[in-house]
Design a protein around this motif. Structure first.
Motif, PDB file in Angstrom:
ATOM      1  N   THR A  65       2.266  16.096  -8.793  1.00  0.00           N
ATOM      2  CA  THR A  65       3.068  16.794  -9.853  1.00  0.00           C
ATOM      3  C   THR A  65       2.665  16.851 -11.089  1.00  0.00           C
ATOM      4  N   MET A  66       1.803  15.917 -11.640  1.00  0.00           N
ATOM      5  CA  MET A  66       0.987  16.179 -12.840  1.00  0.00           C
ATOM      6  C   MET A  66       0.044  17.573 -12.812  1.00  0.00           C
ATOM      7  N   GLU A  67      -0.659  17.423 -11.567  1.00  0.00           N
ATOM      8  CA  GLU A  67      -1.679  18.393 -11.243  1.00  0.00           C
ATOM      9  C   GLU A  67      -0.593  19.945 -11.524  1.00  0.00           C
ATOM     10  N   ALA A  68       0.260  19.958 -10.709  1.00  0.00           N
ATOM     11  CA  ALA A  68       1.115  21.051 -10.767  1.00  0.00           C
ATOM     12  C   ALA A  68       1.545  21.614 -12.265  1.00  0.00           C
ATOM     13  N   LYS A  83       0.594  -1.229   0.030  1.00  0.00           N
ATOM     14  CA  LYS A  83       0.059   0.068  -0.069  1.00  0.00           C
ATOM     15  C   LYS A  83       1.031   1.262   0.063  1.00  0.00           C
ATOM     16  N   GLU A  84       2.176   1.177   0.251  1.00  0.00           N
ATOM     17  CA  GLU A  84       2.841   2.367   0.257  1.00  0.00           C
ATOM     18  C   GLU A  84       3.219   2.846  -1.313  1.00  0.00           C
ATOM     19  N   ILE A  85       2.562   2.231  -2.166  1.00  0.00           N
ATOM     20  CA  ILE A  85       2.965   2.811  -3.303  1.00  0.00           C
ATOM     21  C   ILE A  85       2.165   3.884  -3.569  1.00  0.00           C
ATOM     22  N   TYR A  86       0.899   3.886  -2.941  1.00  0.00           N
ATOM     23  CA  TYR A  86       0.035   4.895  -3.113  1.00  0.00           C
ATOM     24  C   TYR A  86       0.623   6.435  -2.552  1.00  0.00           C
ATOM     25  N   ASP A  87       1.848   6.267  -1.581  1.00  0.00           N
ATOM     26  CA  ASP A  87       2.416   7.520  -1.473  1.00  0.00           C
ATOM     27  C   ASP A  87       2.930   8.020  -2.520  1.00  0.00           C
ATOM     28  N   TYR A  88       3.718   7.143  -3.148  1.00  0.00           N
ATOM     29  CA  TYR A  88       4.502   7.642  -4.332  1.00  0.00           C
ATOM     30  C   TYR A  88       3.651   8.041  -5.443  1.00  0.00           C
ATOM     31  N   LEU A  89       2.342   7.281  -5.740  1.00  0.00           N
ATOM     32  CA  LEU A  89       1.529   7.751  -6.800  1.00  0.00           C
ATOM     33  C   LEU A  89       0.873   9.019  -6.345  1.00  0.00           C
ATOM     34  N   LEU A  90       0.572   9.292  -5.210  1.00  0.00           N
ATOM     35  CA  LEU A  90       0.113  10.479  -4.968  1.00  0.00           C
ATOM     36  C   LEU A  90       0.896  11.715  -5.135  1.00  0.00           C
ATOM     37  N   GLU A  91       2.188  11.599  -5.174  1.00  0.00           N
ATOM     38  CA  GLU A  91       3.310  12.373  -5.315  1.00  0.00           C
ATOM     39  C   GLU A  91       3.394  12.843  -6.652  1.00  0.00           C
ATOM     40  N   VAL A  92       3.061  11.541  -7.554  1.00  0.00           N
ATOM     41  CA  VAL A  92       3.125  11.687  -9.181  1.00  0.00           C
ATOM     42  C   VAL A  92       1.876  12.427  -9.466  1.00  0.00           C
ATOM     43  N   LEU A  99      -1.808  11.271 -20.284  1.00  0.00           N
ATOM     44  CA  LEU A  99      -2.537  10.450 -19.030  1.00  0.00           C
ATOM     45  C   LEU A  99      -2.722  11.733 -18.020  1.00  0.00           C
ATOM     46  N   PRO A 100      -1.906  12.541 -17.670  1.00  0.00           N
ATOM     47  CA  PRO A 100      -2.433  13.554 -16.712  1.00  0.00           C
ATOM     48  C   PRO A 100      -3.604  14.505 -17.016  1.00  0.00           C
ATOM     49  N   SER A 101      -3.856  14.763 -18.510  1.00  0.00           N
ATOM     50  CA  SER A 101      -5.012  15.377 -18.904  1.00  0.00           C
ATOM     51  C   SER A 101      -6.207  14.800 -18.950  1.00  0.00           C
ATOM     52  N   VAL A 102      -6.369  13.403 -18.958  1.00  0.00           N
ATOM     53  CA  VAL A 102      -7.369  12.676 -19.000  1.00  0.00           C
ATOM     54  C   VAL A 102      -7.723  12.509 -17.303  1.00  0.00           C
ATOM     55  N   LEU A 103      -6.886  12.127 -16.348  1.00  0.00           N
ATOM     56  CA  LEU A 103      -6.992  11.904 -15.238  1.00  0.00           C
ATOM     57  C   LEU A 103      -7.497  13.333 -14.509  1.00  0.00           C
ATOM     58  N   TYR A 104      -7.038  14.364 -14.990  1.00  0.00           N
ATOM     59  CA  TYR A 104      -7.227  15.714 -14.446  1.00  0.00           C
ATOM     60  C   TYR A 104      -8.774  16.069 -14.798  1.00  0.00           C
ATOM     61  N   HIS A 105      -9.013  15.854 -16.091  1.00  0.00           N
ATOM     62  CA  HIS A 105     -10.531  16.017 -16.572  1.00  0.00           C
ATOM     63  C   HIS A 105     -11.520  15.245 -15.596  1.00  0.00           C
ATOM     64  N   ALA A 109       8.418  20.727 -22.899  1.00  0.00           N
ATOM     65  CA  ALA A 109       9.168  21.330 -23.918  1.00  0.00           C
ATOM     66  C   ALA A 109       9.711  22.346 -23.455  1.00  0.00           C
ATOM     67  N   SER A 110       9.648  23.038 -22.210  1.00  0.00           N
ATOM     68  CA  SER A 110      10.355  24.207 -21.724  1.00  0.00           C
ATOM     69  C   SER A 110      11.432  23.650 -20.923  1.00  0.00           C
ATOM     70  N   GLY A 111      11.415  22.346 -20.675  1.00  0.00           N
ATOM     71  CA  GLY A 111      12.460  21.796 -19.443  1.00  0.00           C
ATOM     72  C   GLY A 111      12.087  21.816 -18.103  1.00  0.00           C
ATOM     73  N   ASN A 112      10.788  22.102 -18.054  1.00  0.00           N
ATOM     74  CA  ASN A 112      10.100  21.939 -16.555  1.00  0.00           C
ATOM     75  C   ASN A 112       9.678  20.590 -16.013  1.00  0.00           C
ATOM     76  N   ILE A 113       9.347  20.735 -14.614  1.00  0.00           N
ATOM     77  CA  ILE A 113       9.101  19.497 -14.042  1.00  0.00           C
ATOM     78  C   ILE A 113       8.102  18.688 -14.432  1.00  0.00           C
ATOM     79  N   ILE A 114       7.817  17.585 -14.943  1.00  0.00           N
ATOM     80  CA  ILE A 114       7.049  16.627 -15.402  1.00  0.00           C
ATOM     81  C   ILE A 114       7.049  15.288 -14.667  1.00  0.00           C
TER      82      ILE A 114
END
Length: 400
Positions: free
Chosen positions: A164-167, A152-161, A238-244, A221-226
């Motif tokens: 980061t996608m949201e940001a 279940k600790e994988i969810y801590d990492y997936l929440l960070e993921v 994937l982030p766009s579908v999940l955020y939607h 493309a701007s070299g920022n965090i993704i």
């Protein structure tokens, strides 16, 4: 298969294979050769052909600081194991005293030409067929297989993921102006987001999805965090579908992280049995896999059965078969950015199509993965991240 942590890497764009992996290799070589007076790095094949556009040299030189570093470009030489080859040399008194040949094999991963560097097998099943049989036997679904395997600790990492996608989406929608690289491309995410508010119904929904995908891809493309999903070049789908679905359908963060687990498992199957490297199999291995991951994740969120989830993922990949990788000027911009937006829409279409079915279909996911691998091998090198064919050479073609 490895942990899905190795599929979802958090880092700077614009390329997992051309930026993240060379940076990682440079750090490993630097840490083992502190006695060197300087370094020499030779880039081969695709890494050399599109490395400047992907900022490969910048990533390596910055990582090897304060040591002086010489970069040698050899686009015409392809080493036997993979087109993304690198040779690191430690220099003492003007002479090389140690060398290391390593390959960037896609998704930010490295290989010594025999096995993957730091590979750790975690999952005992490697194919969709095996996992579906496990689901049938246990009554569980994909995310539960991930949870049972990784804890279940994988969810801590997936929440960070997920955060980061949201940001990245939030930053990308707020940002305006030109993208770096010299093509003169303006960011579009902000404009699409604003225009979406003037529409209603399905058009508004589609415009918002586009804006989310553009936002992340422009940040990349701007070299920022993704987050690689499965690569930097396909990080917007994937982030766009999940955020939607999170914003417009009120799916909780807990459900989103479970969907990320399923998407990661789908991506892992392809990464294990084929490739997610554009330089090896073309963009079908990047955008095609991202679409499959997003389609399966969405199908799960809408209550799809394991068979329907597999069907959605299969369609997401199947209908990108043969997609070439021919980035203009070696930049992860044209056609890469728009492809993320279209793949997001196709992922949702695949989800809807699968949900209307009973999950039965003729061509299964594993067969599409095998076909994608073979198709990638059959593609001419011109269309595998060398910028020597396709759009990359026709951009400046005189009008007929």
């Amino acid at each position: 298969m490895e942990s899905i942590r190795n599929l979802y890497k958090i880092g700077h764009g614009p390329s997992s294979s051309h930026t993240m992996a060379p940076q990682k290799a440079a750090l490993m070589f630097k840490n083992g050769n502190e006695y060197a007076s300087s370094f020499k790095v030779t880039l081969y094949g695709s890494l050399a052909a599109t490395g400047k556009g992907h900022m490969t040299d910048v990533a390596i030189i910055n990582t090897l600081q304060p040591y002086p570093t010489e970069i040698v470009w050899e686009p015409g030489i392809v080493l036997p194991f993979h087109t993304n080859g690198m040779k690191f040399e430690a220099i003492v008194k003007g002479e090389p005293v140690k060398e290391w040949i390593v390959y960037s094999i896609g998704g930010g991963d490295l290989s010594d030409g025999k096995t993957k560097v730091n590979k750790e097998t975690l999952y005992d099943k490697n194919t969709m067929k095996q996992i579906l049989e496990w689901c049938q036997k246990t009554g569980k679904t994909f995310w539960e297989y991930v949870e049972d395997t990784e804890g279940k600790e994988i969810y801590d990492y997936l929440l960070e993921v997920w955060k980061t996608m949201e940001a990245a989406i939030h930053r990308g929608i707020d940002a305006e102006g030109l993208l770096p690289g010299g093509l003169g491309l303006q960011r579009k995410a902000s404009m699409y987001s604003i225009k979406a508010k003037g529409y209603q119904g399905s058009m508004k929904s589609r415009a918002l999805i586009y804006s989310y995908a553009l936002a992340v891809s422009e940040e990349n493309a701007s070299g920022n965090i993704i987050v690689t999903a499965p690569t930097c070049g396909s990080s917007g789908t994937l982030p766009s579908v999940l955020y939607h679905l999170n914003v417009n359908h009120n799916f909780s963060d807990q459900k989103i992280t479970r969907a990320l687990a399923t998407a990661g498992l789908i991506g892992n199957i392809v990464k294990t049995n084929a490739s997610v490297s554009g330089a090896e199999v073309g963009c079908q291995g990047e955008i095609g896999v991202a679409c499959a991951m997003a389609a399966g994740a969405a199908c799960q969120l809408f209550g799809g059965s394991p068979q329907q989830i597999e069907y959605a993922a299969e369609m997401g990949l199947e209908h990108h078969l043969g997609l070439t990788c021919d980035p203009v000027c070696g930049l992860v911009q044209v056609p890469c950015i728009e492809r993320n937006a279209f793949a997001a829409a196709r992922a949702l279409d695949s989800c809807s199509f699968a949900m209307l079915s009973d999950g039965k279909h003729l061509i299964n996911f594993d067969k599409v993965v095998r076909t994608m691998q073979q198709t990638g091998h059959d593609l001419p090198s011109l269309y595998k991240e060398t910028s020597m064919g396709g759009l990359a050479v026709n951009l400046d073609h005189p009008e007929e």
